[in-house]
Scaffold this motif. Structure first.
Motif, PDB file in Angstrom:
ATOM      1  N   LYS A  68      42.076  95.573  16.490  1.00 56.38           N
ATOM      2  CA  LYS A  68      42.765  97.213  16.937  1.00 56.38           C
ATOM      3  C   LYS A  68      43.286  96.929  18.382  1.00 56.38           C
ATOM      4  CE  LYS A  68      41.460 101.910  16.793  1.00 56.38           C
ATOM      5  NZ  LYS A  68      40.363 102.863  16.617  1.00 56.38           N
ATOM      6  N   GLY A  69      44.425  97.552  18.469  1.00 53.88           N
ATOM      7  CA  GLY A  69      44.999  97.789  20.077  1.00 53.88           C
ATOM      8  C   GLY A  69      46.021  98.613  19.954  1.00 53.88           C
ATOM      9  N   LYS A  70      46.843  98.764  20.946  1.00 51.06           N
ATOM     10  CA  LYS A  70      47.992  99.497  20.945  1.00 51.06           C
ATOM     11  C   LYS A  70      49.195  99.068  20.904  1.00 51.06           C
ATOM     12  CE  LYS A  70      45.724 103.805  22.638  1.00 51.06           C
ATOM     13  NZ  LYS A  70      45.868 104.803  21.576  1.00 51.06           N
ATOM     14  N   ILE A  96      51.041  93.998  20.906  1.00 52.21           N
ATOM     15  CA  ILE A  96      49.955  94.831  20.486  1.00 52.21           C
ATOM     16  C   ILE A  96      49.229  94.625  21.746  1.00 52.21           C
ATOM     17  CG2 ILE A  96      48.103  95.588  19.169  1.00 52.21           C
ATOM     18  CD1 ILE A  96      49.825  95.212  16.766  1.00 52.21           C
ATOM     19  N   LYS A 118      51.173 103.960  20.106  1.00 51.55           N
ATOM     20  CA  LYS A 118      50.445 103.962  18.660  1.00 51.55           C
ATOM     21  C   LYS A 118      49.550 103.182  18.426  1.00 51.55           C
ATOM     22  CE  LYS A 118      51.533 104.803  13.623  1.00 51.55           C
ATOM     23  NZ  LYS A 118      52.068 105.211  12.762  1.00 51.55           N
ATOM     24  N   THR A 119      48.197 103.409  17.999  1.00 53.07           N
ATOM     25  CA  THR A 119      47.419 102.519  17.614  1.00 53.07           C
ATOM     26  C   THR A 119      47.681 101.774  16.282  1.00 53.07           C
ATOM     27  OG1 THR A 119      45.445 103.952  18.266  1.00 53.07           O
ATOM     28  CG2 THR A 119      44.689 102.308  16.831  1.00 53.07           C
ATOM     29  N   TYR A 178      46.850  97.537  14.217  1.00 52.11           N
ATOM     30  CA  TYR A 178      46.013  96.324  14.249  1.00 52.11           C
ATOM     31  C   TYR A 178      46.818  95.153  14.079  1.00 52.11           C
ATOM     32  CZ  TYR A 178      42.528 100.271  13.199  1.00 52.11           C
ATOM     33  OH  TYR A 178      41.876 101.275  13.036  1.00 52.11           O
ATOM     34  N   VAL A 202      48.426  99.740  10.075  1.00 50.99           N
ATOM     35  CA  VAL A 202      48.036 101.083  10.496  1.00 50.99           C
ATOM     36  C   VAL A 202      47.337 101.743   9.672  1.00 50.99           C
ATOM     37  CG1 VAL A 202      49.876 100.968  12.048  1.00 50.99           C
ATOM     38  CG2 VAL A 202      50.247 102.076   9.884  1.00 50.99           C
TER      39      VAL A 202
END
Length: 68
Positions: free
Chosen positions: A10-12, A27, A52-53, A55, A67
């Motif tokens: 998970k990241g941004k 990301i 936005k978050t 993966y 997402v």
């Protein structure tokens, strides 16, 4: 979302750069940045944008974006 891949990070989203047909999506996953090349159509369908978050889904040598 269920995937067979075991490496889901998970990241941004920190950058989206679209080319003629392919986008490069970066990301941030806790200080490290993963870059994936995906189609512009996929970028649009996932509504990827900075902040936005998302993966990073890593399977073999490929990196995909997911997402939720």
């Amino acid at each position: 979302m269920k995937l067979s891949a075991r490496n889901i990070i998970k990241g941004k989203v920190v950058e989206v750069t679209k080319g003629a047909t392919t986008a490069h999506v970066k990301i941030d996953i806790g200080g490290s940045v993963v870059t994936a090349s995906i189609t512009n159509a996929a970028t649009d369908e996932l509504k990827l944008e900075v902040g936005k978050t998302a993966y990073a889904v890593i399977k073999a040598s490929d990196v995909m974006i997911a997402v939720d």
